[in-house]
Design a protein around this motif. Sequence first.
Motif, PDB file in Angstrom:
ATOM      1  N   LEU A  17       0.831  -1.208   0.000  1.00  0.00           N
ATOM      2  CA  LEU A  17       0.000   0.000   0.000  1.00  0.00           C
ATOM      3  C   LEU A  17       0.868   1.262   0.000  1.00  0.00           C
ATOM      4  N   GLY A  18       1.982   1.221   0.702  1.00  0.00           N
ATOM      5  CA  GLY A  18       2.912   2.354   0.699  1.00  0.00           C
ATOM      6  C   GLY A  18       3.483   2.602  -0.688  1.00  0.00           C
ATOM      7  N   ARG A  19       3.829   1.533  -1.385  1.00  0.00           N
ATOM      8  CA  ARG A  19       4.366   1.673  -2.748  1.00  0.00           C
ATOM      9  C   ARG A  19       3.309   2.250  -3.686  1.00  0.00           C
ATOM     10  N   ILE A  20       2.050   1.838  -3.519  1.00  0.00           N
ATOM     11  CA  ILE A  20       0.969   2.391  -4.348  1.00  0.00           C
ATOM     12  C   ILE A  20       0.803   3.880  -4.051  1.00  0.00           C
ATOM     13  N   GLU A  21       0.787   4.249  -2.775  1.00  0.00           N
ATOM     14  CA  GLU A  21       0.633   5.658  -2.383  1.00  0.00           C
ATOM     15  C   GLU A  21       1.764   6.525  -2.919  1.00  0.00           C
ATOM     16  N   ARG A  22       2.977   5.994  -2.954  1.00  0.00           N
ATOM     17  CA  ARG A  22       4.124   6.762  -3.456  1.00  0.00           C
ATOM     18  C   ARG A  22       4.191   6.765  -4.978  1.00  0.00           C
ATOM     19  N   ARG A  26       1.331   0.749  -9.794  1.00  0.00           N
ATOM     20  CA  ARG A  26      -0.048   1.151 -10.076  1.00  0.00           C
ATOM     21  C   ARG A  26      -0.976  -0.020  -9.824  1.00  0.00           C
ATOM     22  N   ALA A  27      -2.192   0.307  -9.455  1.00  0.00           N
ATOM     23  CA  ALA A  27      -3.195  -0.720  -9.206  1.00  0.00           C
ATOM     24  C   ALA A  27      -4.548  -0.167  -9.628  1.00  0.00           C
ATOM     25  N   GLY A  28      -5.473  -1.055  -9.857  1.00  0.00           N
ATOM     26  CA  GLY A  28      -6.831  -0.636 -10.188  1.00  0.00           C
ATOM     27  C   GLY A  28      -7.195  -0.915 -11.626  1.00  0.00           C
ATOM     28  N   ARG A  29      -8.436  -0.581 -11.941  1.00  0.00           N
ATOM     29  CA  ARG A  29      -8.975  -0.857 -13.273  1.00  0.00           C
ATOM     30  C   ARG A  29      -8.227  -0.145 -14.383  1.00  0.00           C
ATOM     31  N   GLU A  30      -7.922   1.117 -14.172  1.00  0.00           N
ATOM     32  CA  GLU A  30      -7.265   1.901 -15.225  1.00  0.00           C
ATOM     33  C   GLU A  30      -5.884   1.330 -15.539  1.00  0.00           C
ATOM     34  N   ALA A  31      -5.136   0.966 -14.504  1.00  0.00           N
ATOM     35  CA  ALA A  31      -3.810   0.374 -14.715  1.00  0.00           C
ATOM     36  C   ALA A  31      -3.923  -0.974 -15.420  1.00  0.00           C
ATOM     37  N   ALA A  32      -4.909  -1.775 -15.020  1.00  0.00           N
ATOM     38  CA  ALA A  32      -5.108  -3.078 -15.655  1.00  0.00           C
ATOM     39  C   ALA A  32      -5.463  -2.922 -17.126  1.00  0.00           C
ATOM     40  N   ARG A  33      -6.302  -1.941 -17.428  1.00  0.00           N
ATOM     41  CA  ARG A  33      -6.678  -1.699 -18.822  1.00  0.00           C
ATOM     42  C   ARG A  33      -5.463  -1.281 -19.656  1.00  0.00           C
TER      43      ARG A  33
END
Length: 67
Positions: A17-22, A26-33
């Motif tokens: 979660l820290g790596r995502i915040e910084r 990337r994570a989530g639908r937009e990154a997956a797309r």
Amino acid sequence: MSTNTAMKPLTTDQHTLGRIERGEIRAGREAAREIAARAEAAYGDVWPADHAWAQAVTAVAQKDGAQ
């Protein structure tokens, strides 16, 4: 050199979660797309025709400067 014994190690969840915040990952639908669109652009059409995928491929191509 002294060691800070008051520090507690991070859990895997906290670390991720820290790596995502910084912005390191990337994570989530937009990154997956975007990842799927890049794979499709590199390896060809793997999924059936879908308007959302077509838009994602176009967006990635424009972002990368390809026509």
